[in-house]
Design a protein around this motif. Structure first.
Motif, PDB file in Angstrom:
ATOM      1  N   ALA A   1       0.741  -1.232   0.010  1.00 21.07           N
ATOM      2  CA  ALA A   1       0.082   0.035  -0.190  1.00 21.07           C
ATOM      3  C   ALA A   1       0.777   1.368  -0.081  1.00 21.07           C
ATOM      4  O   ALA A   1       0.477   1.964  -0.513  1.00 21.07           O
ATOM      5  N   LEU A   2       2.037   1.167   0.948  1.00 20.46           N
ATOM      6  CA  LEU A   2       2.890   2.369   0.743  1.00 20.46           C
ATOM      7  C   LEU A   2       3.597   2.659  -0.459  1.00 20.46           C
ATOM      8  O   LEU A   2       3.678   3.910  -1.074  1.00 20.46           O
ATOM      9  N   SER A   3       3.733   1.435  -1.391  1.00 18.95           N
ATOM     10  CA  SER A   3       4.216   1.773  -2.568  1.00 18.95           C
ATOM     11  C   SER A   3       3.627   2.448  -3.560  1.00 18.95           C
ATOM     12  O   SER A   3       4.073   3.136  -4.580  1.00 18.95           O
ATOM     13  N   THR A   4       2.335   2.564  -3.306  1.00 19.41           N
ATOM     14  CA  THR A   4       1.428   3.271  -4.267  1.00 19.41           C
ATOM     15  C   THR A   4       1.462   4.705  -4.134  1.00 19.41           C
ATOM     16  O   THR A   4       1.277   5.192  -5.239  1.00 19.41           O
ATOM     17  N   PHE A   5       1.653   5.472  -2.906  1.00 15.79           N
ATOM     18  CA  PHE A   5       1.661   6.707  -2.998  1.00 15.79           C
ATOM     19  C   PHE A   5       3.016   7.322  -2.680  1.00 15.79           C
ATOM     20  O   PHE A   5       3.225   8.448  -2.835  1.00 15.79           O
ATOM     21  N   PHE A   6       3.965   6.562  -2.308  1.00 13.28           N
ATOM     22  CA  PHE A   6       5.385   6.912  -1.982  1.00 13.28           C
ATOM     23  C   PHE A   6       6.171   6.754  -3.113  1.00 13.28           C
ATOM     24  O   PHE A   6       6.861   6.037  -3.366  1.00 13.28           O
TER      25      PHE A   6
ATOM     26  N   ASN B   1      11.316   9.455  -3.273  1.00 12.37           N
ATOM     27  CA  ASN B   1      12.026   9.092  -1.982  1.00 12.37           C
ATOM     28  C   ASN B   1      12.954  10.198  -1.946  1.00 12.37           C
ATOM     29  O   ASN B   1      13.946  10.026  -2.237  1.00 12.37           O
ATOM     30  N   ASN B   2      12.788  11.184  -1.125  1.00  9.93           N
ATOM     31  CA  ASN B   2      13.514  12.126  -0.806  1.00  9.93           C
ATOM     32  C   ASN B   2      13.414  12.328   0.655  1.00  9.93           C
ATOM     33  O   ASN B   2      12.304  11.992   1.307  1.00  9.93           O
ATOM     34  N   LEU B   3      13.853  13.453   1.133  1.00  6.03           N
ATOM     35  CA  LEU B   3      13.949  13.749   2.583  1.00  6.03           C
ATOM     36  C   LEU B   3      12.547  14.233   3.191  1.00  6.03           C
ATOM     37  O   LEU B   3      11.808  13.884   3.765  1.00  6.03           O
ATOM     38  N   ARG B   4      12.376  15.142   2.093  1.00  7.24           N
ATOM     39  CA  ARG B   4      10.985  15.872   2.471  1.00  7.24           C
ATOM     40  C   ARG B   4       9.935  14.886   2.387  1.00  7.24           C
ATOM     41  O   ARG B   4       8.931  14.600   3.344  1.00  7.24           O
ATOM     42  N   SER B   5      10.065  14.141   1.569  1.00  7.53           N
ATOM     43  CA  SER B   5       8.919  13.044   1.632  1.00  7.53           C
ATOM     44  C   SER B   5       8.937  12.071   2.493  1.00  7.53           C
ATOM     45  O   SER B   5       8.017  11.574   3.245  1.00  7.53           O
ATOM     46  N   ARG B   6      10.338  11.814   2.808  1.00  7.16           N
ATOM     47  CA  ARG B   6      10.334  11.143   4.061  1.00  7.16           C
ATOM     48  C   ARG B   6       9.880  11.429   5.208  1.00  7.16           C
ATOM     49  O   ARG B   6       9.169  10.866   5.929  1.00  7.16           O
ATOM     50  N   ARG B   7      10.376  12.923   5.606  1.00  6.48           N
ATOM     51  CA  ARG B   7       9.744  13.616   6.846  1.00  6.48           C
ATOM     52  C   ARG B   7       8.597  13.640   6.601  1.00  6.48           C
ATOM     53  O   ARG B   7       7.612  13.341   7.345  1.00  6.48           O
ATOM     54  N   LYS B   8       7.751  14.006   5.514  1.00  6.51           N
ATOM     55  CA  LYS B   8       6.289  14.134   5.307  1.00  6.51           C
ATOM     56  C   LYS B   8       5.637  12.629   5.447  1.00  6.51           C
ATOM     57  O   LYS B   8       4.615  12.717   5.558  1.00  6.51           O
TER      58      LYS B   8
ATOM     59  N   ARG C   1       5.381  10.391   7.385  1.00  9.02           N
ATOM     60  CA  ARG C   1       4.628   9.986   8.544  1.00  9.02           C
ATOM     61  C   ARG C   1       3.371  10.982   8.519  1.00  9.02           C
ATOM     62  O   ARG C   1       2.330  10.287   8.540  1.00  9.02           O
ATOM     63  N   GLY C   2       3.303  11.997   8.253  1.00 10.46           N
ATOM     64  CA  GLY C   2       2.015  12.801   7.967  1.00 10.46           C
ATOM     65  C   GLY C   2       1.309  12.353   7.030  1.00 10.46           C
ATOM     66  O   GLY C   2      -0.154  12.067   7.226  1.00 10.46           O
ATOM     67  N   ASP C   3       1.932  12.101   5.884  1.00 10.76           N
ATOM     68  CA  ASP C   3       1.174  11.430   4.616  1.00 10.76           C
ATOM     69  C   ASP C   3       0.294  10.248   5.389  1.00 10.76           C
ATOM     70  O   ASP C   3      -0.777  10.050   4.995  1.00 10.76           O
ATOM     71  N   ILE C   4       1.363   9.444   5.728  1.00 12.61           N
ATOM     72  CA  ILE C   4       0.622   8.280   6.277  1.00 12.61           C
ATOM     73  C   ILE C   4      -0.475   8.433   7.144  1.00 12.61           C
ATOM     74  O   ILE C   4      -1.809   7.983   7.038  1.00 12.61           O
ATOM     75  N   GLU C   5      -0.365   9.342   7.936  1.00 12.22           N
ATOM     76  CA  GLU C   5      -1.383   9.795   8.946  1.00 12.22           C
ATOM     77  C   GLU C   5      -2.416  10.175   8.483  1.00 12.22           C
ATOM     78  O   GLU C   5      -3.639  10.096   8.658  1.00 12.22           O
ATOM     79  N   ARG C   6      -2.315  11.308   7.547  1.00  6.71           N
ATOM     80  CA  ARG C   6      -3.296  11.702   6.805  1.00  6.71           C
ATOM     81  C   ARG C   6      -4.078  10.602   6.085  1.00  6.71           C
ATOM     82  O   ARG C   6      -5.227  10.871   6.130  1.00  6.71           O
TER      83      ARG C   6
END
Lengths: 645, 267
Positions: free
Chosen positions: A48-53, A56-63, A65-70
């Motif tokens: 499931a993570l592979s679909t939206f991620f 692979n960058n920092l910002r995206s890595r930092r984000k 969690r949020g993304d996932i939480e969102r």
């Protein structure tokens, strides 16, 4: 997903494993020990993570969690939204159920209320149902009872009858029903249903009475109408008579009615047969033959016989079912009543015929025909029937007139005695009377009367005719000399004998006539012998020789007995021997019967021979002192006998 | 001339006794010979034989009444003259043997004498009847006797019968008449009887006696004839009395007077 994510966070895990006795190690171990390929959840999560991620960058890595939480929030929100609908629906269901529950409760309450209210009713209903069944039962019993003990309306109607008074076929069925019910009531009387029994009986009796009355009226009417020549006795009539048997009085009345009707019918039929003849003129009216007494009376008697027979048949037919007891007596009584009416017209006519004096022969035939029909009709009717009495009366009347006629004839014979004719034969009146007698006796032959009566009749008739005849002969003979009288009487008696010998039952009469003939034959024999002796002049010589006694001296010395006189006589006797026939008395030649003639001849010759023998003996007797007796009497008595016989 | 139709039982077993002790017929019983013959049923032709009885007497003395009383048991008060002769046959049973009596009831009237006389011949019994109330009828009995015998050369039995006994007023009268009658009876050698046809008194007894005597005599004669026949088969004709010419006074006179005289007597 949250729980998965938690262990999956490597920072958190490491911190925890370092936190406990070496938490870090434990954490690490744990991570090391994890086998990703075996953890499907983690695989799934990674997929499931592979679909939206994608980056692979920092910002995206930092984000991340949020993304996932969102993302998780969005999903949860989605989730919550989806479930809120369900919740709403469930709420409404709940409401509905509650409403239902309420209404159910309400209903239950109401039902309970209703039940409370209806239980009384139900009890009542059950009671009523039971009552109903009971009543039904009784109704059936009552129906059966009624069927057994009451008339059906139909039957009652039949009994009451129609307005025109006609009887229906099922009338008798109803009548038997009534009777049956009446009888059945006796069973009722034996039970404790006495009142019912009595009442039913009473009503049935009432029905019965009316029914019988109606039946009687009907029968009476029917009987009254049976006056025709040809009428039919129907089954209904028979049944009516059968039913009426139970009411002897009505039965009797109905029969009487029938008798009276038939009686008039018979009289009318008789008069019609006499004056009008049959239908269309054949047979012709009986009175057309009234000039011929035998045919006239014979036809009337035949009609009577036939009519009586058919009346008896009618009666038998009418009463053929009414056989509860022997009806013979009643039938006979009614028959005598029916045939009674005919007596007078019949009697008047027969009397006229008889009074007209048709002559003895016809009268005798009439007597016999009456006798015959009296016997024949007597087999149909009883002895007391007045028709038979009338027949007998007529028979006696005819017989009386017949004998009167005979007696008148007979007394005429004696009153007017004819002189015997010169030939000494029977007189005309004798032959006439004998031919009448012959006619009467012959007519008897053809009649059909029993032997006994016949014999009695014969005796009476012969007495009526023969006695006066004999007296007449005696009277007319009384003026003749003995020889003529004997010859005449023999001729008359012979005529009677020849007439009588043709008929039976005349033996005694014949015997009597024979005895009389014999008496006269004796006379003639004697006369004939004397006649011959007188003619040859030997009579005196014979009588002297007969009376002479030897004590008186010799015969030759008696006057007139000398040899020459005797010789003369004997010589003249030779002339008799020469032609004996010329010495026959004229009276003997006049006899009609050859046998009598021969008998007289023979006996006379015998007498003459014995006379000659006496003379022969006397002359040859030495005491009589004749010289040369052989020359006086040349022939021996035996020679004489052979000469003349 | 009635013939008795009824075959009544006239059985004679005992010999009938006479009316008076004095009688020419001394028989008091059947001859032993007759009785034996009857028991043995050897009477020959007696059963077929008929004995002839003639009844003679004056006019209206009651000859016919006597015969009718006996034969028919009737009595008719009306007088009816007999014409010529009446005839009856009575059947008897004597000792079990049938026996017939031929009764010739003759006319008493003078004008019938000729006819009646024709029947006198060959009679076995002559019954002379007189009226007990009329003495002249008894006086005539002798004449009747002679007349009846003229025709009968063999001796018939003679009976003198007085009738109408019931009309005699007293016993004395009867005795008187009977005395006179006995005198006549002695003279003509007859047996005397007093009878009444009206009451039937003595009628039956008289005829039974008559039948008994006649039967006895006729059987006796038949037996004698039988014996004579067996003894010698020949019977001389002259001996038989039947075969004699009966000579009447007229015959002896002969000649022309004969016819006139006869005519005179018959009128």
């Amino acid at each position: 997903m949250s729980s998965k994510s938690t262990p999956a966070t490597p920072e958190g895990g490491i911190e925890t494993s370092q936190g406990s006795s070496n938490p870090l190690s434990r954490k690490l171990n744990k991570i090391l020990e994890t086998r990703l390929e075996n953890d499907k959840d983690a695989l799934e999560a990674l997929k499931a993570l592979s679909t939206f991620f994608t980056d692979n960058n920092l910002r995206s890595r930092r984000k991340l969690r949020g993304d996932i939480e969102r993302r998780s929030l969005a999903i949860s929100e989605q989730f919550a939204d989806a479930f809120s609908v369900v919740t709403d629906q469930l709420d409404s269901i709940n409401q509905d159920v509650e409403a239902m529950n309420n209404s159910c409760q309400d209903m239950t309450k109401r039902l309970e209320l209703a039940r409370d209210q209806t239980s009384d009713l139900i009890n009542k209903t059950t009671d009523l149902q039971k009552e109903g069944q009971r009543l039904d039962m009784r109704a059936r019993v009552a129906d059966a009872f009624l069927a057994k003990y009451q008339l059906k309306p139909e039957e009652a109607r039949v009994l009451r009858g129609t307005r025109d008074g006609q009887l229906q076929e099922n009338f008798f069925h109803s009548l038997t029903r009534i009777k049956q019910i009446h009888n059945d009531c006796k069973v009722l009387l034996r039970t404790n249903q006495q009142t019912a029994g009595l009442e039913i009986m009473e009503s049935m009796a009432l029905h019965q009475e009316t029914a019988y009355e109606r039946l009687y009226r009907w029968t009476q009417g029917e009987c009254r109408s049976m006056t025709g020549d040809s009428f039919e006795v129907t089954l209904l009539h028979c049944k009516a008579m059968e039913a009426l048997q139970d009411r002897p009085v009505l039965f009797r009345y109905a029969l009487d009615e029938f008798g009276t009707a038939r009686r008039t019918a018979m009289v009318r039929g008789f008069i019609d047969a006499l004056t009008r003849g049959g239908r269309g003129g054949t047979p012709r009216p009986i009175e057309l033959h009234s000039h011929d007494p035998m045919r006239y009376v014979g036809d009337m008697l035949a009609w009577l016989h036939q009519a009586s027979a058919s009346e008896k048949e009618h009666l038998d037919a009418l009463l053929r079912l009414a056989s509860a007891q022997s009806r013979e007596e009643e039938i006979q009584e009614i028959l005598s009543h029916i045939t009674e009416g005919i007596c007078r017209p019949f009697k008047v006519r027969v009397e006229q015929v008889i009074v007209a004096e048709p002559g003895p022969v016809l009268l005798y035939k009439l007597t016999n025909i009456h006798k015959f029909y009296r016997y024949t009709i007597g087999q149909l009717l009883s002895k007391e029937a007045s028709l038979l009495a009338t027949l007998e009366e007529m028979e006696e009347f005819a017989q009386k007139v017949f004998f009167n006629a005979l007696n008148v004839k007979a007394s005429k014979l004696v009153d007017k005695v004819e002189l015997p004719p010169a030939d000494l034969g029977p007189t005309g009146s004798l032959t006439q009377t004998l031919s009448l007698l012959r006619e009467i006796l012959t007519s008897h032959d053809s009649s059909v009367v029993s032997m006994d009566t016949r014999q009695a009749d014969f005796a009476k008739i012969l007495g009526c005719v023969l006695d006066p005849l004999l007296q007449m002969c005696s009277l007319s003979a009384s003026k003749l000399n003995p020889s003529d009288m004997a010859a005449y009487m023999i001729n008359c008696l012979y005529a009677m004998q020849t007439t009588l010998s043709l008929y039976e039952y005349t033996d005694q009469r014949l015997e009597m006539l024979e005895a009389q003939v014999d008496a006269h034959v004796d006379t003639l024999v004697n006369e004939q012998a004397s006649f011959v002796l007188t003619r040859v002049g030997l009579l005196q010589i014979y009588s002297i020789a007969q009376q002479h006694l030897t004590t008186e001296g010799p015969l030759s010395s008696v006057h007139g007995m000398d040899s020459s006189s005797v010789r003369d006589g004997i010589n003249r006797f030779d002339s008799f021997l020469g032609s004996p026939d010329s010495f026959t008395m004229p009276q003997i030649k006049l006899l009609h019967s050859t046998t009598v003639r021969e008998k007289i001849h023979k006996r006379a010759v015998a007498l003459i021979c014995s006379a000659y023998e006496l003379l022969h003996t006397a002359i040859n007797h030495p005491a009589n002192d004749y010289t040369e007796p052989g020359s006086i009497v040349k022939r021996t008595p035996d020679q004489i006998k052979s000469l003349v016989s | 001339m009635r013939i008795s139709q009824v075959a009544r039982d006239r059985n004679l077993i005992k010999f009938p006794q006479p009316y008076k002790e004095e009688t020419p017929y001394k028989e008091r019983d059947f001859e032993p010979k007759v009785r034996d013959a009857c028991l043995a049923n050897k009477t020959g032709t007696v059963g077929l034989q008929v004995s002839k009885v003639i009844v003679v007497g004056d006019v209206s003395v009651g000859k016919t009444c006597l015969v009718n009383r006996f034969c028919h048991e009737v009595f008719d008060r009306d007088y009816k003259a007999t014409i010529g002769v009446d005839f009856e046959v009575e059947r008897f049973d004597v000792l079990g043997i049938p026996f017939n009596l031929q009764l010739w009831d003759t006319a008493g009237q003078e004008r019938f004498k000729c006819i009646a006389a024709a029947y006198y011949r060959g009679a076995h019994v002559v019954v002379i009847v007189f009226d007990m109330r009329e003495s002249y009828t008894l006086d005539h009995a002798k004449r009747w006797y002679q007349e009846s015998l003229l025709e009968n050369s063999h001796d018939p039995h003679i009976f003198l019968v007085g009738t109408k006994r019931d009309l005699c007023e007293s016993h004395e009268e009867v005795q008187k008449v009977e005395e006179a009658a006995m005198e006549v009876a002695r003279e003509i050698k007859a047996e005397y009887w007093s009878v009444s046809s009206l009451s039937g008194q003595n009628v039956e007894e008289f005829f039974n006696r008559l039948a008994g005597i006649t039967f006895n005599a006729s059987v006796l004669k038949a037996l004698d004839d039988l014996e004579a026949k067996s003894a010698s088969r020949q019977i001389a004709i002259a001996q038989s009395s039947e075969n004699r010419i009966k000579l009447t006074p007229d015959d002896i006179d002969g000649g022309p007077g004969y016819k006139n005289k006869k005519a005179g007597c018959c009128n």
